[in-house]
Design a protein around this motif. Structure first.
Motif, PDB file in Angstrom:
ATOM      1  N   HIS A 114      24.512   8.983   4.254  1.00 44.30           N
ATOM      2  CA  HIS A 114      24.127   7.902   3.367  1.00 44.30           C
ATOM      3  C   HIS A 114      25.115   6.735   3.387  1.00 44.30           C
ATOM      4  N   ASP A 115      26.311   6.967   3.906  1.00 38.96           N
ATOM      5  CA  ASP A 115      27.284   5.871   3.911  1.00 38.96           C
ATOM      6  C   ASP A 115      27.273   5.088   5.226  1.00 38.96           C
ATOM      7  N   ARG A 116      26.359   5.442   6.142  1.00 38.33           N
ATOM      8  CA  ARG A 116      26.280   4.702   7.408  1.00 38.33           C
ATOM      9  C   ARG A 116      24.829   4.613   7.894  1.00 38.33           C
ATOM     10  N   ILE A 117      23.927   4.378   6.964  1.00 36.02           N
ATOM     11  CA  ILE A 117      22.503   4.323   7.271  1.00 36.02           C
ATOM     12  C   ILE A 117      22.188   3.255   8.305  1.00 36.02           C
ATOM     13  N   ASN A 118      22.716   2.053   8.108  1.00 40.80           N
ATOM     14  CA  ASN A 118      22.374   0.942   9.001  1.00 40.80           C
ATOM     15  C   ASN A 118      22.788   1.215  10.438  1.00 40.80           C
ATOM     16  N   SER A 156      25.245  13.080  -9.115  1.00 40.95           N
ATOM     17  CA  SER A 156      26.640  12.786  -9.443  1.00 40.95           C
ATOM     18  C   SER A 156      26.998  11.353  -9.052  1.00 40.95           C
ATOM     19  N   GLU A 157      28.146  10.915  -9.523  1.00 44.37           N
ATOM     20  CA  GLU A 157      28.615   9.563  -9.204  1.00 44.37           C
ATOM     21  C   GLU A 157      28.956   9.421  -7.727  1.00 44.37           C
ATOM     22  N   ARG A 158      29.148  10.538  -7.020  1.00 41.20           N
ATOM     23  CA  ARG A 158      29.465  10.497  -5.600  1.00 41.20           C
ATOM     24  C   ARG A 158      28.244  10.219  -4.733  1.00 41.20           C
ATOM     25  N   TYR A 159      27.061  10.289  -5.335  1.00 36.06           N
ATOM     26  CA  TYR A 159      25.824  10.099  -4.578  1.00 36.06           C
ATOM     27  C   TYR A 159      25.701   8.650  -4.126  1.00 36.06           C
ATOM     28  N   ASN A 160      25.512   8.473  -2.815  1.00 36.54           N
ATOM     29  CA  ASN A 160      25.375   7.129  -2.251  1.00 36.54           C
ATOM     30  C   ASN A 160      23.884   6.812  -2.127  1.00 36.54           C
ATOM     31  N   PHE A 161      23.359   6.008  -3.029  1.00 40.95           N
ATOM     32  CA  PHE A 161      21.934   5.723  -3.113  1.00 40.95           C
ATOM     33  C   PHE A 161      21.469   4.850  -1.953  1.00 40.95           C
ATOM     34  N   VAL A 162      20.384   5.279  -1.305  1.00 43.81           N
ATOM     35  CA  VAL A 162      19.760   4.503  -0.236  1.00 43.81           C
ATOM     36  C   VAL A 162      18.286   4.336  -0.582  1.00 43.81           C
ATOM     37  N   ASN A 163      17.851   3.120  -0.774  1.00 40.60           N
ATOM     38  CA  ASN A 163      16.466   2.822  -1.129  1.00 40.60           C
ATOM     39  C   ASN A 163      15.595   2.922   0.129  1.00 40.60           C
ATOM     40  N   THR A 164      14.658   3.875   0.129  1.00 39.99           N
ATOM     41  CA  THR A 164      13.767   4.022   1.274  1.00 39.99           C
ATOM     42  C   THR A 164      13.006   2.730   1.533  1.00 39.99           C
ATOM     43  N   SER A 183       0.829  -1.206   0.000  1.00 38.95           N
ATOM     44  CA  SER A 183       0.000   0.000   0.000  1.00 38.95           C
ATOM     45  C   SER A 183       0.864   1.256   0.000  1.00 38.95           C
ATOM     46  N   VAL A 184       1.973   1.215   0.758  1.00 38.39           N
ATOM     47  CA  VAL A 184       2.895   2.356   0.755  1.00 38.39           C
ATOM     48  C   VAL A 184       3.477   2.536  -0.643  1.00 38.39           C
ATOM     49  N   ARG A 185       3.828   1.438  -1.293  1.00 40.59           N
ATOM     50  CA  ARG A 185       4.383   1.498  -2.643  1.00 40.59           C
ATOM     51  C   ARG A 185       3.396   2.166  -3.607  1.00 40.59           C
ATOM     52  N   GLU A 186       2.101   1.853  -3.449  1.00 42.22           N
ATOM     53  CA  GLU A 186       1.088   2.441  -4.325  1.00 42.22           C
ATOM     54  C   GLU A 186       0.934   3.936  -4.071  1.00 42.22           C
ATOM     55  N   LYS A 187       1.053   4.360  -2.787  1.00 38.84           N
ATOM     56  CA  LYS A 187       0.871   5.763  -2.442  1.00 38.84           C
ATOM     57  C   LYS A 187       2.092   6.601  -2.783  1.00 38.84           C
ATOM     58  N   VAL A 188       3.283   6.065  -2.542  1.00 37.90           N
ATOM     59  CA  VAL A 188       4.519   6.808  -2.812  1.00 37.90           C
ATOM     60  C   VAL A 188       5.516   5.902  -3.538  1.00 37.90           C
ATOM     61  N   PRO A 189       5.328   5.674  -4.824  1.00 41.68           N
ATOM     62  CA  PRO A 189       6.251   4.823  -5.577  1.00 41.68           C
ATOM     63  C   PRO A 189       7.683   5.347  -5.584  1.00 41.68           C
ATOM     64  N   SER A 190       7.845   6.659  -5.339  1.00 38.67           N
ATOM     65  CA  SER A 190       9.195   7.222  -5.311  1.00 38.67           C
ATOM     66  C   SER A 190      10.042   6.629  -4.197  1.00 38.67           C
ATOM     67  N   ALA A 191       9.395   6.093  -3.148  1.00 36.99           N
ATOM     68  CA  ALA A 191      10.149   5.523  -2.029  1.00 36.99           C
ATOM     69  C   ALA A 191      10.756   4.169  -2.375  1.00 36.99           C
ATOM     70  N   PHE A 192      10.319   3.565  -3.458  1.00 40.26           N
ATOM     71  CA  PHE A 192      10.766   2.214  -3.789  1.00 40.26           C
ATOM     72  C   PHE A 192      11.565   2.163  -5.089  1.00 40.26           C
ATOM     73  N   ILE A 234      14.808   0.512   3.885  1.00 43.80           N
ATOM     74  CA  ILE A 234      14.729   0.972   5.267  1.00 43.80           C
ATOM     75  C   ILE A 234      13.359   0.628   5.852  1.00 43.80           C
ATOM     76  N   LEU A 235      12.316   0.826   5.062  1.00 41.74           N
ATOM     77  CA  LEU A 235      10.977   0.495   5.543  1.00 41.74           C
ATOM     78  C   LEU A 235      10.862  -0.995   5.860  1.00 41.74           C
ATOM     79  N   GLU A 236      11.470  -1.819   5.035  1.00 44.98           N
ATOM     80  CA  GLU A 236      11.436  -3.258   5.289  1.00 44.98           C
ATOM     81  C   GLU A 236      12.107  -3.589   6.613  1.00 44.98           C
ATOM     82  N   LYS A 237      13.230  -2.922   6.901  1.00 45.33           N
ATOM     83  CA  LYS A 237      13.914  -3.132   8.184  1.00 45.33           C
ATOM     84  C   LYS A 237      13.020  -2.707   9.342  1.00 45.33           C
TER      85      LYS A 237
END
Length: 256
Positions: free
Chosen positions: A129-133, A24-32, A6-15, A35-38
């Motif tokens: 972004h490099d130490r999210i966990n 830029s290539e320096r951007y450390n991508f973190v999939n929201t 349901s969250v995916r349907e409401k805000v697909p940008s989070a997934f 995090i939600l799954e955790k």
């Protein structure tokens, strides 16, 4: 309570599974979504999810989004005050328009078929972004303690009476958090901000006053003046919530 689907349907940008190609290539991508799954694995569940409406083809589908979660394993406390329980609000983007942020706040349960949020930003954490966990674990460890500290304040505010003049001054100060230039600052607007929307909010203590003003500032008011519209901007909602909580804390210190 929302399922991950349901969250995916409401805000697909989070997934999104990759960042915006413009970063830029320096951007450390973190999939929201990761995090939600955790958080879901630890008992947290989304109760609201929002993202700005894409108005044209040039708007990024990987933009800013926010998800509010509560943990149903944490029983609400202070039933006489409406029932309050800790919340986590996640804000992120996949196009560098927002840092990854988690705000710890409170949820006030008014009735079986309605929820009312309060104090959503009394404690915020900006993540690298490099130490999210690592940062996520620290926040989760501190959520319950932060919630207990906040509910202690709530109990204190509920026992703090205010005169009509003090309530007016509080609402007047609060409205300036939304309109810093004071262009809407009239006696009629301030009076409207103090109008409760339900019987349970008719008290004149600081907690009741805070909740009434917070809801009216957020959802808007109308009367014999230019209508005050609902506030929907993610950044402004977060900023206003945090500042209003701090204002209430200042008044609590002043009156006790």
């Amino acid at each position: 309570m929302l399922s991950l689907e349901s969250v995916r349907e409401k805000v697909p940008s989070a997934f999104q599974t990759s960042p915006d190609p413009k970063v830029s290539e320096r951007y450390n991508f973190v999939n929201t979504g990761d995090i939600l799954e955790k958080l879901y694995n630890r008992g947290w569940r989304a109760i609201a999810a929002n993202a700005p409406t894409l108005r044209s083809a040039v708007d990024s589908p990987k933009g800013k989004h926010t998800i509010l979660l509560r943990n149903y394993d944490l029983s609400p406390s202070h039933e006489s005050l409406g029932g309050v329980t800790p919340t986590i609000r996640v804000t992120n983007s996949h196009n560098w328009t927002s840092k990854f942020i988690m705000d710890v706040g409170l949820l006030r349960l008014l009735c079986s078929n309605g929820l009312y949020t309060a104090g959503l930003s009394f404690q915020g954490y900006e993540f690298r972004h490099d130490r999210i966990n690592e940062d996520l674990e620290k926040v989760l460890e501190g959520v319950q303690g932060a919630g207990e500290e906040a509910t202690a304040l709530v109990e204190k505010w509920a026992g703090t009476g205010m005169t009509p003049e003090q309530r007016f001054d509080f609402a007047n100060a609060a409205q300036r958090l939304r309109w810093e230039d004071g262009h809407k600052s009239t006696e009629q607007v301030v009076d409207a901000l103090l109008q409760p929307r339900r019987v349970g909010d008719m008290g004149t203590d600081l907690w009741s006053t805070y909740n009434v003003v917070e809801e009216n500032l957020r959802t808007g008011v109308s009367g014999d003046f230019r209508k005050v519209s609902e506030l929907k901007n993610i950044d402004r909602l977060r900023d206003q919530g945090s500042k209003l909580w701090d204002l209430a804390r200042e008044w609590g210190d002043r009156l006790n």
